[in-house]
Motif scaffolding. Sequence first.
Motif, PDB file in Angstrom:
ATOM      1  N   ASN A 109      24.797  56.425  -4.203  1.00 52.95           N
ATOM      2  CA  ASN A 109      25.822  56.661  -3.193  1.00 52.95           C
ATOM      3  C   ASN A 109      25.209  56.257  -1.867  1.00 52.95           C
ATOM      4  O   ASN A 109      24.430  57.004  -1.278  1.00 52.95           O
ATOM      5  N   GLY A 110      25.538  55.056  -1.440  1.00 53.87           N
ATOM      6  CA  GLY A 110      24.940  54.539  -0.212  1.00 53.87           C
ATOM      7  C   GLY A 110      23.452  54.335  -0.396  1.00 53.87           C
ATOM      8  O   GLY A 110      23.019  53.759  -1.397  1.00 53.87           O
ATOM      9  N   LYS A 111      22.694  54.838   0.508  1.00 54.46           N
ATOM     10  CA  LYS A 111      21.251  54.674   0.424  1.00 54.46           C
ATOM     11  C   LYS A 111      20.628  55.599  -0.610  1.00 54.46           C
ATOM     12  O   LYS A 111      19.513  55.380  -1.058  1.00 54.46           O
ATOM     13  N   TRP A 112      21.378  56.611  -0.988  1.00 55.76           N
ATOM     14  CA  TRP A 112      20.778  57.642  -1.835  1.00 55.76           C
ATOM     15  C   TRP A 112      21.105  57.457  -3.311  1.00 55.76           C
ATOM     16  O   TRP A 112      22.175  56.967  -3.651  1.00 55.76           O
ATOM     17  N   VAL A 113      20.178  57.862  -4.126  1.00 54.31           N
ATOM     18  CA  VAL A 113      20.391  57.874  -5.569  1.00 54.31           C
ATOM     19  C   VAL A 113      20.318  59.315  -6.040  1.00 54.31           C
ATOM     20  O   VAL A 113      19.308  59.987  -5.819  1.00 54.31           O
ATOM     21  N   TYR A 114      21.389  59.766  -6.649  1.00 57.93           N
ATOM     22  CA  TYR A 114      21.447  61.151  -7.113  1.00 57.93           C
ATOM     23  C   TYR A 114      21.188  61.231  -8.597  1.00 57.93           C
ATOM     24  O   TYR A 114      21.726  60.462  -9.380  1.00 57.93           O
ATOM     25  N   TYR A 115      20.374  62.177  -8.950  1.00 57.55           N
ATOM     26  CA  TYR A 115      20.055  62.405 -10.363  1.00 57.55           C
ATOM     27  C   TYR A 115      20.645  63.720 -10.827  1.00 57.55           C
ATOM     28  O   TYR A 115      20.647  64.705 -10.104  1.00 57.55           O
ATOM     29  N   ARG A 116      21.131  63.682 -12.049  1.00 56.94           N
ATOM     30  CA  ARG A 116      21.586  64.926 -12.683  1.00 56.94           C
ATOM     31  C   ARG A 116      21.248  64.864 -14.170  1.00 56.94           C
ATOM     32  O   ARG A 116      20.873  63.820 -14.696  1.00 56.94           O
TER      33      ARG A 116
END
Lengths: 117, 117
Positions: B63-70
Amino acid sequence: MITPVTLFKSLADETRLKSILLITQEKELCVCELQHALDESQPKISRHLAQLKQIGLLQDRRNGKWVYYRMHDDLSGWVNEIIALALTNNANFLSTASESLFAMGDRPTRIASCCET
Amino acid sequence: MITPVTLFKSLADETRLKSILLITQEKELCVCELQHALDESQPKISRHLAQLKQIGLLQDRRNGKWVYYRMHDDLSGWVNEIIALALTNNANFLSTASESLFAMGDRPTRIASCCET
DNA sequence: AACTCATATATGGAAAATCGAATATGTTTT
DNA sequence: AAAACATATTCGATTTTCCATATATGAGTT
């Protein structure tokens, strides 16, 4: 009290995990039974069991020539629960070893079982 | 399907275990949040997350610059149960990281949370 | 006491895991 | 398109784990 990392390290090796699951399933096993069931060398089995005992996951008792290992009585509930989950949800992982154990002749367990408290 | 040994190997490292427990607790975290919470270098966090993703324990979304982990959506029940047990029974193991996460300023999560499905 | 059997440990080496530092990639901002 | 930011990857080195082999211990047996 065992730390979670220590617990998972203990379970992160095929020989140790199978040993623990077999012991959980069978209540108690001696070195030669695990050696047969897992088809591994005696020093290898013995070394891993010593490691698990030192951590506090297993306890042992000697009966004549044989040393029997079982889960430690004082384990926290969540440790036993994790091991139980691993056991009930990975039947195929353990099946060969389990069958090999049942096919083993002259299991000292039979003789010893009559003397248990 | 993840094997039990692979699972336990994944959990057998402090950085990975804390990451997984934090992610489980918070549903979703990006690299910089874990980096802050665990007080570890970015490459170290990133490398461990990549490993967990490759195994299939985690999934990510950018999401944009960020990478989210779940946690991966398709995990077997027993895997989630084991992780949940580890989480609920080791509060002190995670407390410092958890507090550090809550004390973090400018968490990208806040911004992203408004866009989630 | 010598012998056998079951188990434990010591040792050195091989394989695997982990790490820090440097660098690359991808996205947004200016 | 350059700069800034978040993340990913590579590389060599260190550390840890694991193993095979040899040997030691400890208990029964003869």
